[in-house]
Design a protein around this motif. Sequence first.
Motif, short mmCIF file in Angstrom:
data_model
loop_
_atom_site.label_atom_id
_atom_site.label_comp_id
_atom_site.label_asym_id
_atom_site.label_seq_id
_atom_site.Cartn_x
_atom_site.Cartn_y
_atom_site.Cartn_z
N LEU A 24 31.78 50.79 -41.28
CA LEU A 24 31.14 51.61 -40.25
C LEU A 24 30.15 50.77 -39.46
CD1 LEU A 24 30.84 54.39 -38.94
CD2 LEU A 24 29.08 54.91 -40.63
N LYS A 25 30.51 50.46 -38.22
CA LYS A 25 29.63 49.66 -37.36
C LYS A 25 28.69 50.59 -36.61
CE LYS A 25 33.11 46.13 -36.70
NZ LYS A 25 34.00 45.45 -35.78
N PRO A 26 27.50 50.10 -36.27
CA PRO A 26 26.61 50.90 -35.42
C PRO A 26 27.33 51.25 -34.12
CG PRO A 26 25.46 49.01 -36.31
CD PRO A 26 26.91 48.83 -36.65
N ARG A 27 27.04 52.40 -33.57
CA ARG A 27 27.72 52.89 -32.38
C ARG A 27 27.76 51.86 -31.25
NH1 ARG A 27 25.61 57.94 -29.30
NH2 ARG A 27 26.95 57.66 -27.54
N ALA A 28 26.66 51.17 -31.02
CA ALA A 28 26.58 50.19 -29.93
C ALA A 28 27.50 48.99 -30.16
CB ALA A 28 25.15 49.73 -29.76
N GLU A 29 27.90 48.74 -31.41
CA GLU A 29 28.73 47.58 -31.73
C GLU A 29 30.21 47.92 -31.87
OE1 GLU A 29 27.23 45.53 -35.16
OE2 GLU A 29 25.15 45.80 -34.49
N ARG A 30 30.55 49.19 -31.80
CA ARG A 30 31.95 49.60 -31.97
C ARG A 30 32.74 49.32 -30.70
NH1 ARG A 30 30.50 55.54 -33.73
NH2 ARG A 30 29.09 54.94 -35.37
N PRO A 31 33.99 48.89 -30.85
CA PRO A 31 34.84 48.76 -29.66
C PRO A 31 35.21 50.14 -29.14
CG PRO A 31 36.13 48.35 -31.64
CD PRO A 31 34.69 48.52 -32.08
N ALA A 32 35.59 50.21 -27.88
CA ALA A 32 36.08 51.47 -27.33
C ALA A 32 37.39 51.83 -28.02
CB ALA A 32 36.29 51.34 -25.83
N VAL A 164 29.92 65.09 -31.72
CA VAL A 164 28.62 65.19 -32.39
C VAL A 164 28.87 65.76 -33.79
CG1 VAL A 164 26.36 66.34 -32.37
CG2 VAL A 164 27.39 65.52 -30.22
N PHE A 165 28.23 65.19 -34.79
CA PHE A 165 28.33 65.68 -36.16
C PHE A 165 26.94 65.77 -36.74
CE2 PHE A 165 29.01 65.13 -40.77
CZ PHE A 165 29.81 66.24 -40.99
N GLU A 166 26.60 66.96 -37.22
CA GLU A 166 25.28 67.24 -37.79
C GLU A 166 24.17 66.79 -36.85
OE1 GLU A 166 25.30 65.69 -41.81
OE2 GLU A 166 26.55 67.36 -42.47
N GLY A 167 24.34 67.13 -35.54
CA GLY A 167 23.32 66.85 -34.55
C GLY A 167 23.27 65.42 -34.03
N LYS A 168 24.15 64.56 -34.53
CA LYS A 168 24.12 63.15 -34.14
C LYS A 168 25.41 62.79 -33.42
CE LYS A 168 24.35 58.68 -36.45
NZ LYS A 168 24.54 58.06 -37.76
N ARG A 169 25.30 62.19 -32.24
CA ARG A 169 26.50 61.74 -31.51
C ARG A 169 27.10 60.58 -32.27
NH1 ARG A 169 29.69 62.83 -27.91
NH2 ARG A 169 28.37 64.42 -26.99
N ILE A 170 28.39 60.73 -32.60
CA ILE A 170 29.07 59.69 -33.37
C ILE A 170 30.21 59.04 -32.60
CG2 ILE A 170 28.38 60.60 -35.61
CD1 ILE A 170 31.18 61.85 -35.86
#
Length: 173
Positions: A24-32, A164-170
């Motif tokens: 699981l990479k941080p959102r900013a590091e994930r590829p599209a 969004v899952f549990e209030g957090k954009r994933i």
Amino acid sequence: MPGPEGEALEAVRARRDELRARHLKPRAERPATTARGVHHVAFICRDVEETVRFYQEVLGFPLVELVENRDYRGSSHFFFDLGAGNLLGFFDFPGHDHPPFTETVGGLQHLAISVDAEQFAAARDRLAAAGVDVLGPDRGVDDSLYLRDPNGVNVELYREERGVFEGKRITGD
């Protein structure tokens, strides 16, 4: 459903932590993503009219197409509009037995459908008026209603935005 306990539970949790750290990479590091989204999810139904009435009249999802299944003569393939370009599809297979729904590996656990607060309340009222058993909101979660459709499919009406899952954009969008 009770799960593992004691050392077995700790081992399961440790494995999840290991998988999260590895994959699981941080959102900013994930590829599209390479996908454009879900075109449709398709289930099998016992009775076309019963399924249409439930999804269109009780849940409020308009029927948008009803055609013969191109892969099985006499079978219907039909779709409901879930909004945002998402479709929910069903097939019937006349002449085949339809055993009761079972939850199993490789099978569906539930289908979560995003609805806003107003539609959540309206659906809860329509489900009650139709005599559909509903679980939730409960367990400290006030944003989910769990129910079974006429075919035994577990459906969750989820008062959370898509992505969004549990209030957090994933997701990235």
